[in-house]
Design a protein around this motif. Structure first.
Motif, short mmCIF file in Angstrom:
data_model
loop_
_atom_site.label_atom_id
_atom_site.label_comp_id
_atom_site.label_asym_id
_atom_site.label_seq_id
_atom_site.Cartn_x
_atom_site.Cartn_y
_atom_site.Cartn_z
N THR A 98 4.58 11.27 -4.38
CA THR A 98 3.25 12.15 -4.57
C THR A 98 2.62 11.68 -5.64
O THR A 98 1.34 11.66 -5.76
CB THR A 98 3.62 13.54 -4.46
OG1 THR A 98 4.53 13.81 -5.85
CG2 THR A 98 4.40 14.08 -3.55
N LYS A 99 3.25 11.43 -6.90
CA LYS A 99 2.62 10.99 -8.00
C LYS A 99 2.16 9.64 -7.92
O LYS A 99 1.09 9.23 -8.64
CB LYS A 99 3.40 11.41 -9.38
CG LYS A 99 4.07 12.72 -9.58
CD LYS A 99 4.84 12.83 -10.89
CE LYS A 99 5.26 14.13 -10.87
NZ LYS A 99 6.08 14.73 -9.96
N ALA A 100 2.92 8.70 -7.19
CA ALA A 100 2.68 7.30 -7.23
C ALA A 100 1.22 7.17 -6.51
O ALA A 100 0.73 5.76 -6.56
CB ALA A 100 3.63 6.52 -6.59
N HIS B 246 0.95 -1.28 0.04
CA HIS B 246 -0.08 -0.04 0.00
C HIS B 246 0.84 1.25 0.20
O HIS B 246 0.40 2.35 0.20
CB HIS B 246 -0.79 0.10 1.25
CG HIS B 246 -1.94 -1.00 1.35
ND1 HIS B 246 -1.70 -2.31 2.02
CD2 HIS B 246 -3.03 -1.30 0.81
CE1 HIS B 246 -2.67 -3.21 2.10
NE2 HIS B 246 -3.55 -2.40 1.22
N SER B 247 2.13 1.17 -0.03
CA SER B 247 3.20 2.45 0.06
C SER B 247 3.41 3.10 -1.08
O SER B 247 3.94 2.20 -2.02
CB SER B 247 4.43 1.56 0.52
OG SER B 247 5.36 2.77 0.56
N PRO B 248 2.87 4.15 -1.33
CA PRO B 248 3.39 5.02 -2.55
C PRO B 248 4.92 5.07 -2.77
O PRO B 248 5.44 5.34 -3.73
CB PRO B 248 2.72 6.52 -2.43
CG PRO B 248 1.64 6.02 -1.09
CD PRO B 248 2.26 5.01 -0.37
N ILE B 249 5.46 5.14 -1.68
CA ILE B 249 7.18 5.23 -1.66
C ILE B 249 7.58 4.02 -2.48
O ILE B 249 8.51 4.09 -3.23
CB ILE B 249 7.56 5.29 0.01
CG1 ILE B 249 7.13 6.59 0.39
CG2 ILE B 249 9.11 5.09 -0.22
CD1 ILE B 249 7.60 6.55 2.00
N LEU B 250 7.13 3.02 -2.13
CA LEU B 250 7.40 1.61 -2.86
C LEU B 250 7.04 1.66 -4.39
O LEU B 250 7.97 1.39 -5.02
CB LEU B 250 7.06 0.23 -2.22
CG LEU B 250 7.72 -0.13 -0.81
CD1 LEU B 250 6.91 -1.44 -0.40
CD2 LEU B 250 9.38 -0.09 -1.08
N ALA B 251 5.85 1.94 -4.45
CA ALA B 251 5.45 2.06 -5.67
C ALA B 251 6.09 2.98 -6.71
O ALA B 251 6.10 2.87 -7.82
CB ALA B 251 3.83 2.44 -5.68
N SER B 252 6.60 4.17 -6.00
CA SER B 252 7.67 4.97 -6.72
C SER B 252 8.72 4.36 -7.17
O SER B 252 9.29 4.96 -8.54
CB SER B 252 7.53 6.25 -6.17
OG SER B 252 8.38 6.23 -5.22
#
Length: 640
Positions: A371-373, A325-331
């Protein structure tokens, strides 16, 4: 060998219709990251694979009633099915499954695939399960060695790393080590000899060392006294017959730090589990299933871990399927390794599957930040090109009754006009649609003036026809699949606002912004400055009262520009306008001065629903900013 396809039929929330699966997912070798909003199916995918393959930690995995699809009347279906296809077998891997494989001749090359069909049925209060290979209805039941070789490594979402890595009977660390090739030779392993030598030394201590002999002699003397006629005792102190399993169960894996935190212990646990993916001598399934990879890890640790997994396993004959669920990882994860879960499908975002070109992947790898992820976890997306839209759209959405957080809408500020490099993520190469509404909000960029090339003098010109043509062209350019373009009917967002029902508020926001920018004191916008700014607005409106609307709007817009024709005020003005709009729809007690409008969040004034409804009606009907309202509604799932 890798898991390449997974189909779920009536499993949990994924209802099968007309023989089609409720959820279909494709995978590739290396890292596969399942992303998407809550209840999109990430956990269902992991749990389905666990039911089919089982796990190397030998957990008790059985289907339960909640795994069956639940109808609206509260009843459950009597059966669910899971189909799984395993491909890319090496010759050594294939020989372990030879009686279960399907053979395909591809241009003279024989390819192997293992088609697994898992079935769970309810009969009364009991649930029966079976796993077959080959034909769905008449396949061979998989048992014995082949079943064992399919087992996957599994890491729970809430990992108790300290307990898992501690010593004890059937401890996880002992299971990991026993399954590693180094410990396959259990009868004559080097550790056994080390312990035998140690045992001999222990026995010699009680037989030859003075202190040890004293202890043993005391025991013998006591025992002699207990026997009839004082018969001498030959009792000995001996160590137990040690087994390799017992030796490994006595081990614990400890972090080097004193009292390590959950994050460090979690990394230690993952490092140990990945031991089982490193070696290929047993030719078994090299698959790791990791739920919520980010659990207990701070952002930098998340980034280091995912970088390692991508680099280490990208080209190896191993497969890692993680959910996050992490945008950090997704980015940080390469776009080609992402699988977006939405509407009963796992959408592979690899090259050739989306509307992106090769160069777009390289661009996004550099600029797709956390932020974009957020776009990967949204129900709807609004893409904007600057800070002004980023600030104002949430306020307008609140006024319209579509608060972004309530509707699961993410704003993606691309910081440029490179919309296609982001929006095409949500476009499928095969023409299908992901189903996430994406609003691309952009400017038509037709300036309301003509400029002399030599003198740079400007001649104002409304250019309404050119603006309309540009609006239509851009809307068409950005509209494909579930992506739709929403272009300003005139020059820019700010220019349109200056022509709209919010013109006077925007005019004030410009003057407030100028005073904030030029302020030298610690409080940049006092009550007196607001009064002065309002007087300037009234004076200018009086001067421009006979001008056409578009000309008046240009004059307001021109106030933001410096000598170079550029504005450093846009974000400040947008923030001021946002504060004005919130102030206008709030129940502000009498006697409160206007300078408090910039601290509304501190006072928590409630909304005035009547004022809000009137402003909403004006914005929706306004021909100049109605496109913003439509963009918000579309992202919220409304028909516009």
């Amino acid at each position: 060998m890798i898991v390449s396809e997974l189909d779920l039929y009536n499993f949990r929330r994924f209802k099968s219709e007309n023989g089609k699966p409720g959820l279909h997912v494709t995978f590739h070798k290396g890292l596969n990251a399942l992303i998407g909003e809550n209840d999109s199916g990430k956990t269902a995918v992991i749990d389905a694979l666990k039911l089919v393959l089982l796990t190397q930690s030998n957990e008790y995995i059985r289907p339960v009633e909640e795994d069956f699809y639940k109808f609206t009347d509260g009843n459950y279906t009597d059966e669910f099915k899971i189909d799984c296809i395993i491909t890319e077998f090496s010759q050594n891997e294939a020989k372990n499954f030879i009686e279960y494989l399907t053979f395909t001749n591809n241009a003279g090359k024989v390819e192997y695939s293992l088609k697994l069909h898992y079935r769970a049925k309810k009969e009364g209060h009991r649930i029966f399960q079976e796993l077959r290979a080959g034909d769905a209805d008449d396949g061979i039941v998989i048992e014995g060695k082949a079943r064992e070789l399919l087992k996957a490594v599994y890491l729970k979402p809430l990992r108790d790393a300290e307990r898992e890595m501690s010593s004890g009977r059937n401890s996880r660390i002992s299971q990991i080590l026993l399954n590693h090739p180094v410990f396959f030779r259990k009868e004559d392993h080097q550790l056994l000899q080390i312990f035998r030598d140690a045992n001999d030394d222990i026995e010699k201590y009680f037989l030859e060392d003075d202190t040890g002999k004293q202890v043993l002699q005391t025991i013998r003397s006591n025992l002699t006294s207990f026997h009839d006629k004082g018969q001498p005792s030959d009792a000995d102190l001996k160590t137990s017959d040690i087994q390799l399993k017992a030796i490994l169960e006595s081990l614990s894996l400890n972090a080097p730090e004193v009292n390590p935190g959950l994050g460090e212990l979690n990394l230690l646990f993952i490092a140990a589990e990945l031991l089982l993916l490193k070696d290929d001598t047993d030719y078994c399934m090299k698959l790791a299933l990791i739920e919520e990879l980010e659990a207990h890890l701070h952002p930098q640790a998340q980034l280091r871990l995912i970088s390692y997994l991508q680099n280490e396993y990208n080209e190896k004959n191993a497969q890692i399927i993680v959910s996050t669920h992490s945008p950090i990882l997704a980015s940080k994860i390469n776009l080609k390794n992402l699988i977006l879960m939405k509407s009963g499908v796992g959408y592979d975002l690899a090259e050739g599957k989306t509307g992106l070109q090769k160069g777009d992947y390289l661009f996004l790898q550099r600029f797709l930040d956390a932020t974009k992820a957020n776009l990967f976890f949204a129900k709807g997306i609004i893409m904007v090109e600057g800070d002004a839209e980023n600030i104002l759209v949430p306020v307008i959405a609140d006024i319209l009754g579509f608060p972004l957080e309530k509707y699961g809408i993410s704003i993606v500020n691309v910081g440029s006009t490179a919309f296609l490099r982001y929006s095409q993520i949500m476009v499928r190469a095969d023409g299908s649609t992901i189903g996430i509404p994406v609003s691309v909000v952009t400017d038509c960029d037709v300036r309301p003036y003509d400029e002399d090339k030599d003198t740079k003098n400007k001649t104002l010109n409304e250019k309404s026809d050119e603006s309309k043509a540009a609006e239509c062209e851009k809307n068409k350019k950005y509209s494909i699949g579930s992506v739709r373009g929403f272009t300003s009917p005139r020059w820019t967002l700010e220019y349109c606002i200056a022509m709209s029902c919010l013109s006077e508020d925007f005019h004030k926001a410009v003057h407030y912004g100028k005073k904030i920018l030029n302020a030298k004191e610690s409080i940049p916008l006092t009550e007196q400055k607001i009064v002065d700014a309002d007087k300037d607005v009234s004076s200018e409106l009086e001067q421009w009262k006979d001008l056409p609307l578009w000309n008046k709007a240009y004059n307001i817009y021109d106030l933001m520009l410096n000598r170079d024709g550029k504005s450093g005020l846009k974000a400040i003005v947008a923030q001021c306008l946002a504060s004005i709009l919130r102030w206008k729809i709030s129940k502000v007690p009498d006697g409160i001065k206007q300078d408090k409008m910039f601290d509304l969040d501190l006072y928590g004034y409630k909304l005035d629903e009547e004022k809000k409804a009137k402003l909403k009606a004006k914005i929706e009907k306004d021909p100049y900013i109605g496109y913003i309202a439509n963009a918000i509604k579309y992202a919220a799932g409304e028909t516009v």
